[in-house]
Scaffold this motif. Structure first.
Motif, short mmCIF file in Angstrom:
data_model
loop_
_atom_site.label_atom_id
_atom_site.label_comp_id
_atom_site.label_asym_id
_atom_site.label_seq_id
_atom_site.Cartn_x
_atom_site.Cartn_y
_atom_site.Cartn_z
N ASN A 30 34.85 35.17 53.15
CA ASN A 30 33.58 34.51 53.46
C ASN A 30 33.70 33.40 54.50
O ASN A 30 32.70 32.88 54.96
N ASP B 174 38.50 33.33 50.87
CA ASP B 174 37.79 34.38 50.14
C ASP B 174 37.03 33.84 48.93
O ASP B 174 37.05 32.65 48.63
N ASP B 175 36.37 34.74 48.23
CA ASP B 175 35.54 34.38 47.08
C ASP B 175 36.35 33.96 45.87
O ASP B 175 35.80 33.39 44.93
N ASP B 176 37.65 34.24 45.83
CA ASP B 176 38.50 33.85 44.71
C ASP B 176 39.24 32.54 44.94
O ASP B 176 40.03 32.12 44.10
N TYR C 282 35.17 30.16 45.18
CA TYR C 282 35.12 30.58 46.57
C TYR C 282 35.38 29.43 47.55
O TYR C 282 35.09 28.28 47.27
N SER D 83 36.14 24.02 48.26
CA SER D 83 35.82 25.13 47.38
C SER D 83 34.62 24.79 46.51
O SER D 83 34.31 23.61 46.29
#
Length: 160
Positions: A94, A108-110, A133, A150
């Motif tokens: 993202n 990323d989303d994690d 994320y 985040s």
């Protein structure tokens, strides 16, 4: 659908990424405020939602990140694939930022942040610093640190 504001050859190119993976880039005339935008580039490189895009190699190539966890490099002039890296993240990418002329970082989303060599199209660093994320990334070039925020409310400072 999303939109970004990218720079290409010193001109701003607003764009729209469509849910089908297409990217449309537009040019707006600075001479006439009432003129319609002109589509200057259309890339049909993805089959899933394109979440992030960035020009590299002086605007000659376009990197895109998708919900299919891949990073795709596309030649802007020919619209052909230069390189495709599958499974680059375990979650959708993202965020992306240029670090140097030959490296970029993606989030990323994690909550993972990775650094990529755009000459070799390979991962050269990976950081697992967050539980949610990546909401933004910036680069402190004077100290070679990658900073990421985040949705978990934290800020990471990663030494490159």
């Amino acid at each position: 659908m999303f939109s970004l504001h990218l720079t290409f050859s010193s001109f701003p190119l607003p764009n729209a990424g469509l849910i089908d993976g297409d990217l449309h880039f537009y040019h707006y005339s600075t001479d006439n405020a009432n003129s319609d935008p002109v589509r200057v580039l259309e890339v049909h490189a993805r089959t899933k939602y394109c979440r992030v895009a960035q020009f590299i190699k002086g605007g000659r190539a376009l990197l895109t990140g998708s919900s299919d966890f891949s990073i795709l490099a596309t030649n802007v002039k020919t619209k052909s694939t230069i390189a495709r890296l599958d499974n680059t993240h375990e979650a959708a990418t993202n965020r992306r930022i240029s670090l140097t002329e030959s490296t970029i970082a993606s989030g990323d989303d994690d909550g993972f942040t990775k650094v990529w060599d755009t000459k070799e199209y390979s991962c050269c660093n990976s950081f697992e610093a967050h539980e949610d994320y990546i909401s933004d990334i910036t680069f402190a070039s004077d100290v070679m640190k990658l900073l990421a925020t985040s949705a978990d409310g934290t800020l990471s400072v990663c030494n490159l």
